[in-house]
Design an enzyme around this catalytic site. Structure first.
Site, short mmCIF file in Angstrom:
data_model
loop_
_atom_site.label_atom_id
_atom_site.label_comp_id
_atom_site.label_asym_id
_atom_site.label_seq_id
_atom_site.Cartn_x
_atom_site.Cartn_y
_atom_site.Cartn_z
N THR A 94 46.12 13.80 52.77
CA THR A 94 45.65 13.21 51.51
C THR A 94 46.49 12.02 51.09
O THR A 94 45.98 11.07 50.49
CB THR A 94 45.68 14.29 50.40
OG1 THR A 94 45.00 15.45 50.88
CG2 THR A 94 44.97 13.80 49.16
N LYS B 164 48.73 19.06 46.19
CA LYS B 164 48.68 17.94 47.13
C LYS B 164 47.87 16.78 46.56
O LYS B 164 48.16 15.61 46.85
CB LYS B 164 48.11 18.39 48.47
CG LYS B 164 46.68 18.95 48.44
CD LYS B 164 45.65 17.92 48.83
CE LYS B 164 44.26 18.50 48.79
NZ LYS B 164 43.24 17.51 49.19
#
Length: 417
Positions: free
Chosen positions: A322, A265
């Site tokens: 994120t 991620k």
């Protein structure tokens, strides 16, 4: 004119409302396995009892029983947090708010004194007050000597050398919860590999991940994370220890799935930041992040992860936070790359570590080493592209144009059906 509701409709609406309220309360107020629980049974007059010998109900843990009765834990719990960065401060705050004595192991005597006297960190989130049950020290033995649990919040690339320096002060058998995400560039190992290599396999380990910005945790903003461990009793106890009204903790046995999500991620977030820095718009960023999650799923399944973990909090959930959250260091790094700065210039001006930068290069090396098959660069174009840009072999605009000119194929060509 709409006809008035019948008694049958009113009963159905009441049941539906109760289910919705129960689900919301469970999500934000109680730890549970990271999966939907079965619905509550109907009243005795209309329900049928069904038992499943293969999955007996688990008894509540000792920590859960203590919490429900508002009594102290059945043994004196103490927590040591290794690392005084933003996330170390956040997890120390979570535990200390539950009334558990918490010790931060930091590198500087000045930082330790500042925290102990003013209850704030002098550099990281200096406007956030820490609970008074948080103390700081530079003495590893004093921090961990009587710890019930140890929380590791040191960046991955510094973890091995740090643990080597303090391993003699870590008591035998004390479980460790890792909050670090990424892949070590030297060994191409995940945190589970590093911890077992340095500290041995005679203790239990757990791994925390999910969409959880440190500042929001400290400010009491509702947050949900998952703790994965091969020892589910440890995961349950840690969930009971940390869970609160604003901090939901789910559990899982899928350690590799949680680790893959936490590593990939950050790399996808760098790509999303570049997309924003280049001004390519919401359509392009949404498509890029979605395709990045596809690459995460493909890699995770190849390494043995469960698809449900990749689509859960530690995978897609953390990726969304994120990639789109304003507090993401990795997204900011990518944004500055998109604006024309070099990786060296960005690193020199950052006070915190963007884990995705080193992880991007290690990830490509690991894929080439572990994953067999034809044209890996076509299976992981975003992961490979970010690494090329970080290493200076390609400009951000070139990489993103290359993705748009990618040969048209099935969206998920590797699925069987």
């Amino acid at each position: 004119m709409r006809s008035p509701p019948t008694p049958r409709r009113r009963r159905a609406a009441a049941v539906l409302g109760g289910v919705v309220l129960a689900f919301a309360a469970a999500l934000l107020r109680s730890p549970a396995a990271e999966a939907f629980a079965p619905p509550a049974p109907l009243p005795p007059s209309t329900s049928t009892s069904i038992s499943s010998p293969s999955s007996p109900p688990r008894a509540p843990s000792r920590l859960a029983a203590a919490a429900s009765s508002n009594s102290p834990p059945p043994y004196p719990v103490r927590v040591a947090v290794l690392g005084g960065g933003n996330f170390g401060l956040a997890l120390a705050t979570v535990v200390a708010r539950k009334g558990v004595p918490t010790t931060l192991l930091v590198r500087s005597d000045d930082v330790a004194s500042h925290i102990n006297e003013r209850h704030r960190h002098p550099r990281y989130m200096s406007d956030v007050a820490l609970p008074r049950t948080v103390r700081a020290t530079t003495d590893a033995s004093a921090a961990m000597g009587d710890a019930t649990y140890i929380v590791h919040a040191v960046p991955v690339q510094y973890t091995r050398s740090f643990l080597e320096s303090v391993k003699d002060d870590i008591p035998n058998g004390v479980p460790i919860l890792s909050a670090s995400k990424g892949i070590e560039t030297s060994s191409l190992g995940f945190m589970a590999d590093i911890l077992k290599e340095v500290l041995g396999e005679d203790r239990s380990y757990a791994f925390l991940s999910g969409p959880s910005f440190a500042r929001e945790i400290c400010e009491g903003v509702a947050t949900a994370v998952v703790i994965a461990s091969e020892d589910l009793m440890l995961a349950d106890d840690l969930a009971d220890l940390m869970a609160g009204e604003d901090f939901a903790v789910f559990t899982s046995r899928d350690v590799i799935g949680v680790e893959v999500g936490g590593a990939v991620k950050n790399v996808v977030a760098i790509a999303a930041g570049m997309c924003e820095g280049l001004g390519l718009g919401t359509n392009a960023m949404s498509g890029l992040v979605t395709r990045g999650c596809g690459e995460m799923r493909r890699l995770g399944i190849y390494l043995g992860a469960r698809p449900s973990t990749i689509s859960g909090l530690s995978g897609v959930g953390d990726t969304f936070g994120t990639c789109f959250g304003p507090l993401s260091r990795n997204r900011r790094f990518g944004y500055r790359l998109g604006k024309g700065e070099t990786p060296e210039e960005i690193r020199a001006s950052m006070t915190e570590v963007a884990e995705g930068v080193d992880t991007s290069i290690a990830l490509v090396k690991m894929i080439k080493e572990r994953c067999k098959g034809y044209r890996l660069d076509l299976k992981y174009p975003i992961l490979f592209g970010v690494a090329e840009i970080i290493e200076g072999n390609m400009k951000p605009l070139e990489g993103l144009k290359g993705l748009m000119n990618f040969p048209t194929r099935m969206e998920n060509y590797d699925e069987r059906y």
